[in-house]
Design a protein around this motif. Structure first.
Motif, PDB file in Angstrom:
ATOM      1  N   ARG A 130       0.808  -1.217   0.020  1.00 18.07           N
ATOM      2  CA  ARG A 130      -0.022   0.024   0.029  1.00 18.07           C
ATOM      3  C   ARG A 130       0.943   1.085   0.092  1.00 18.07           C
ATOM      4  O   ARG A 130       1.960   1.186   0.632  1.00 18.07           O
ATOM      5  CB  ARG A 130      -0.919   0.005   1.149  1.00 18.07           C
ATOM      6  CG  ARG A 130      -1.884   1.153   1.445  1.00 18.07           C
ATOM      7  CD  ARG A 130      -2.601   0.818   2.543  1.00 18.07           C
ATOM      8  NE  ARG A 130      -4.200   0.902   2.015  1.00 18.07           N
ATOM      9  CZ  ARG A 130      -4.934   0.527   2.865  1.00 18.07           C
ATOM     10  NH1 ARG A 130      -4.802  -0.298   4.008  1.00 18.07           N
ATOM     11  NH2 ARG A 130      -6.347   0.377   2.406  1.00 18.07           N
ATOM     12  N   GLY A 131       0.517   2.229  -0.720  1.00 15.66           N
ATOM     13  CA  GLY A 131       1.512   3.392  -0.980  1.00 15.66           C
ATOM     14  C   GLY A 131       2.243   3.473  -2.174  1.00 15.66           C
ATOM     15  O   GLY A 131       2.718   4.590  -2.435  1.00 15.66           O
ATOM     16  N   GLU A 132       2.708   2.400  -2.918  1.00 16.52           N
ATOM     17  CA  GLU A 132       3.226   2.123  -3.781  1.00 16.52           C
ATOM     18  C   GLU A 132       2.667   2.280  -5.001  1.00 16.52           C
ATOM     19  O   GLU A 132       1.097   1.964  -5.215  1.00 16.52           O
ATOM     20  CB  GLU A 132       4.219   0.979  -3.850  1.00 16.52           C
ATOM     21  CG  GLU A 132       5.166   0.786  -2.973  1.00 16.52           C
ATOM     22  CD  GLU A 132       5.947  -0.181  -2.955  1.00 16.52           C
ATOM     23  OE1 GLU A 132       6.818  -0.614  -3.903  1.00 16.52           O
ATOM     24  OE2 GLU A 132       5.969  -1.004  -1.867  1.00 16.52           O
ATOM     25  N   GLN A 133       3.207   2.992  -6.175  1.00 15.90           N
ATOM     26  CA  GLN A 133       2.466   2.803  -7.636  1.00 15.90           C
ATOM     27  C   GLN A 133       3.474   1.822  -8.305  1.00 15.90           C
ATOM     28  O   GLN A 133       4.437   1.826  -8.264  1.00 15.90           O
ATOM     29  CB  GLN A 133       2.470   4.126  -8.177  1.00 15.90           C
ATOM     30  CG  GLN A 133       1.828   4.181  -9.800  1.00 15.90           C
ATOM     31  CD  GLN A 133       1.765   5.472 -10.168  1.00 15.90           C
ATOM     32  OE1 GLN A 133       2.632   5.988 -10.571  1.00 15.90           O
ATOM     33  NE2 GLN A 133       0.651   6.202 -10.182  1.00 15.90           N
ATOM     34  N   GLN A 152      -1.954   2.207  -8.244  1.00 19.24           N
ATOM     35  CA  GLN A 152      -1.782   2.423  -6.882  1.00 19.24           C
ATOM     36  C   GLN A 152      -2.261   1.080  -6.051  1.00 19.24           C
ATOM     37  O   GLN A 152      -3.371   0.762  -6.206  1.00 19.24           O
ATOM     38  CB  GLN A 152      -2.588   3.799  -6.560  1.00 19.24           C
ATOM     39  CG  GLN A 152      -2.012   4.941  -7.023  1.00 19.24           C
ATOM     40  CD  GLN A 152      -1.020   5.402  -6.344  1.00 19.24           C
ATOM     41  OE1 GLN A 152       0.027   5.817  -7.336  1.00 19.24           O
ATOM     42  NE2 GLN A 152      -0.501   5.355  -5.144  1.00 19.24           N
ATOM     43  N   VAL A 154      -5.413   1.249  -3.878  1.00 21.06           N
ATOM     44  CA  VAL A 154      -6.545   1.175  -4.588  1.00 21.06           C
ATOM     45  C   VAL A 154      -7.161  -0.341  -4.329  1.00 21.06           C
ATOM     46  O   VAL A 154      -8.466  -0.573  -4.072  1.00 21.06           O
ATOM     47  CB  VAL A 154      -6.743   1.415  -5.918  1.00 21.06           C
ATOM     48  CG1 VAL A 154      -7.907   1.466  -6.844  1.00 21.06           C
ATOM     49  CG2 VAL A 154      -6.278   3.174  -6.147  1.00 21.06           C
ATOM     50  N   ASP A 170      -8.414   2.275  -0.834  1.00 27.80           N
ATOM     51  CA  ASP A 170      -8.005   3.829  -0.920  1.00 27.80           C
ATOM     52  C   ASP A 170      -8.644   4.312  -2.353  1.00 27.80           C
ATOM     53  O   ASP A 170      -8.663   3.630  -3.250  1.00 27.80           O
ATOM     54  CB  ASP A 170      -6.562   3.650  -1.119  1.00 27.80           C
ATOM     55  CG  ASP A 170      -5.655   3.373   0.203  1.00 27.80           C
ATOM     56  OD1 ASP A 170      -6.448   3.270   1.316  1.00 27.80           O
ATOM     57  OD2 ASP A 170      -4.528   3.404   0.154  1.00 27.80           O
ATOM     58  N   GLU A 178      -8.272   6.698  -5.424  1.00 25.55           N
ATOM     59  CA  GLU A 178      -6.893   6.785  -6.271  1.00 25.55           C
ATOM     60  C   GLU A 178      -6.249   8.141  -6.123  1.00 25.55           C
ATOM     61  O   GLU A 178      -5.162   8.221  -6.222  1.00 25.55           O
ATOM     62  CB  GLU A 178      -7.326   6.760  -8.175  1.00 25.55           C
ATOM     63  CG  GLU A 178      -7.635   5.447  -8.347  1.00 25.55           C
ATOM     64  CD  GLU A 178      -7.932   5.266  -9.861  1.00 25.55           C
ATOM     65  OE1 GLU A 178      -6.986   5.687 -10.799  1.00 25.55           O
ATOM     66  OE2 GLU A 178      -9.079   5.068 -10.336  1.00 25.55           O
ATOM     67  N   ASP A 179      -6.865   9.148  -5.459  1.00 24.43           N
ATOM     68  CA  ASP A 179      -6.203  10.322  -5.305  1.00 24.43           C
ATOM     69  C   ASP A 179      -5.517  10.380  -4.036  1.00 24.43           C
ATOM     70  O   ASP A 179      -4.739  11.512  -3.793  1.00 24.43           O
ATOM     71  CB  ASP A 179      -7.144  11.518  -5.627  1.00 24.43           C
ATOM     72  CG  ASP A 179      -7.689  11.608  -7.141  1.00 24.43           C
ATOM     73  OD1 ASP A 179      -7.093  11.402  -7.952  1.00 24.43           O
ATOM     74  OD2 ASP A 179      -8.779  12.085  -7.335  1.00 24.43           O
ATOM     75  N   ASP A 180      -5.881   9.345  -3.183  1.00 26.29           N
ATOM     76  CA  ASP A 180      -5.206   9.553  -1.671  1.00 26.29           C
ATOM     77  C   ASP A 180      -3.857   9.394  -1.922  1.00 26.29           C
ATOM     78  O   ASP A 180      -3.134   8.447  -2.639  1.00 26.29           O
ATOM     79  CB  ASP A 180      -5.802   8.360  -0.919  1.00 26.29           C
ATOM     80  CG  ASP A 180      -7.129   8.790  -0.420  1.00 26.29           C
ATOM     81  OD1 ASP A 180      -7.929   9.927  -0.726  1.00 26.29           O
ATOM     82  OD2 ASP A 180      -7.838   7.929   0.088  1.00 26.29           O
ATOM     83  N   GLU A 181      -3.079  10.162  -1.016  1.00 22.51           N
ATOM     84  CA  GLU A 181      -1.519  10.097  -1.001  1.00 22.51           C
ATOM     85  C   GLU A 181      -1.348   9.074   0.443  1.00 22.51           C
ATOM     86  O   GLU A 181      -1.937   9.295   1.265  1.00 22.51           O
ATOM     87  CB  GLU A 181      -0.787  11.106  -0.968  1.00 22.51           C
ATOM     88  CG  GLU A 181      -1.135  11.694  -2.390  1.00 22.51           C
ATOM     89  CD  GLU A 181      -0.028  12.767  -2.675  1.00 22.51           C
ATOM     90  OE1 GLU A 181       1.124  12.841  -1.957  1.00 22.51           O
ATOM     91  OE2 GLU A 181      -0.054  13.590  -3.710  1.00 22.51           O
ATOM     92  N   PRO A 182      -0.338   8.480   0.526  1.00 21.25           N
ATOM     93  CA  PRO A 182      -0.171   7.576   1.647  1.00 21.25           C
ATOM     94  C   PRO A 182       0.346   8.510   2.745  1.00 21.25           C
ATOM     95  O   PRO A 182       0.779   9.541   2.691  1.00 21.25           O
ATOM     96  CB  PRO A 182       1.122   6.657   1.487  1.00 21.25           C
ATOM     97  CG  PRO A 182       1.730   7.041  -0.096  1.00 21.25           C
ATOM     98  CD  PRO A 182       0.697   8.083  -0.625  1.00 21.25           C
TER      99      PRO A 182
END
Length: 54
Positions: free
Chosen positions: A26-29, A41, A44, A48, A50-54
């Motif tokens: 989680r948090g990686e693309q 992402q 997702v 999460d 899609e626009d959320d940042e970790p």
């Protein structure tokens, strides 16, 4: 996908068996096979936006 660890692993079949070619959390693309053209992402997959940042 491991929902408890919130990780994604991608494996490729070879003559020797499955080989892990990608591990992400989680948090990686990532650009995971066979969908390299589409960035994903990992968060997702676990709910999460899609626009959320970790």
């Amino acid at each position: 996908m491991d929902p408890e660890e919130e990780t994604l692993a991608v494996y490729r079949w070879t003559q020797e068996g499955y080989v892990e070619i990608l591990a992400a959390e989680r948090g990686e693309q990532v650009r995971a096979e066979p969908f390299e053209a589409t960035p994903l992402q990992v968060g997702v997959l676990f709910g999460d936006d899609e626009d959320d940042e970790p």
